[in-house]
Scaffold this motif. Structure first.
Motif, PDB file in Angstrom:
ATOM      1  N   THR A   1       2.061   6.637  -6.840  1.00 35.11           N
ATOM      2  CA  THR A   1       0.911   7.557  -7.476  1.00 35.11           C
ATOM      3  C   THR A   1       1.338   9.036  -7.158  1.00 35.11           C
ATOM      4  OG1 THR A   1      -0.929   5.941  -6.633  1.00 35.11           O
ATOM      5  CG2 THR A   1      -1.553   8.448  -6.812  1.00 35.11           C
ATOM      6  N   LEU A   2       2.151   9.445  -6.008  1.00 34.31           N
ATOM      7  CA  LEU A   2       2.556  10.524  -5.910  1.00 34.31           C
ATOM      8  C   LEU A   2       3.444  11.193  -6.931  1.00 34.31           C
ATOM      9  CD1 LEU A   2       2.699  10.924  -1.953  1.00 34.31           C
ATOM     10  CD2 LEU A   2       1.234  12.082  -3.537  1.00 34.31           C
TER      11      LEU A   2
ATOM     12  N   ALA B   1       1.039   4.155  -3.067  1.00 33.44           N
ATOM     13  CA  ALA B   1       0.888   5.573  -2.724  1.00 33.44           C
ATOM     14  C   ALA B   1       2.329   6.392  -3.033  1.00 33.44           C
ATOM     15  CB  ALA B   1       0.705   6.007  -1.155  1.00 33.44           C
ATOM     16  N   VAL B   2       3.467   5.769  -2.730  1.00 38.89           N
ATOM     17  CA  VAL B   2       4.473   6.731  -3.510  1.00 38.89           C
ATOM     18  C   VAL B   2       4.503   6.701  -4.830  1.00 38.89           C
ATOM     19  CG1 VAL B   2       6.919   6.706  -3.493  1.00 38.89           C
ATOM     20  CG2 VAL B   2       5.887   6.225  -1.449  1.00 38.89           C
TER      21      VAL B   2
ATOM     22  N   ALA C   1       0.902  -0.801   0.077  1.00 35.66           N
ATOM     23  CA  ALA C   1       0.079  -0.005   0.092  1.00 35.66           C
ATOM     24  C   ALA C   1       0.848   1.295  -0.032  1.00 35.66           C
ATOM     25  CB  ALA C   1      -0.952  -0.028   1.087  1.00 35.66           C
ATOM     26  N   ALA C   2       1.934   1.284   0.794  1.00 37.85           N
ATOM     27  CA  ALA C   2       2.859   2.378   0.785  1.00 37.85           C
ATOM     28  C   ALA C   2       3.512   2.592  -0.687  1.00 37.85           C
ATOM     29  CB  ALA C   2       3.938   2.112   1.836  1.00 37.85           C
TER      30      ALA C   2
END
Length: 62
Positions: A37-38, A34-35, A30-31
């Motif tokens: 995506t950013l 998220a990274v 999940a992390a």
């Protein structure tokens, strides 16, 4: 792809990671998502990286 399809795919990936690899591996996946995506949004120009850094350091935009 629609946002609903992307969300469903992300949910399926996280569910499989949890079932196969366990809780902490799921948190790592999940992390990483998220990274990713950013970084992708920063490359596209949808996120102002400097404004994000200021916000994370506690300095508001005002």
């Amino acid at each position: 792809m629609s946002p609903a399809a992307v969300g469903a795919a992300a949910g399926a990936v996280l569910a499989l990671a949890w079932i196969i690899l366990g809780f902490w591996a799921c948190v790592f996946v999940a992390a990483a998502m998220a990274v990713g995506t950013l970084v992708g949004r920063a490359i596209d120009g949808r996120i102002d990286v400097r404004a994000l850094a200021r916000a994370l350091r506690g300095r508001g935009s005002t």
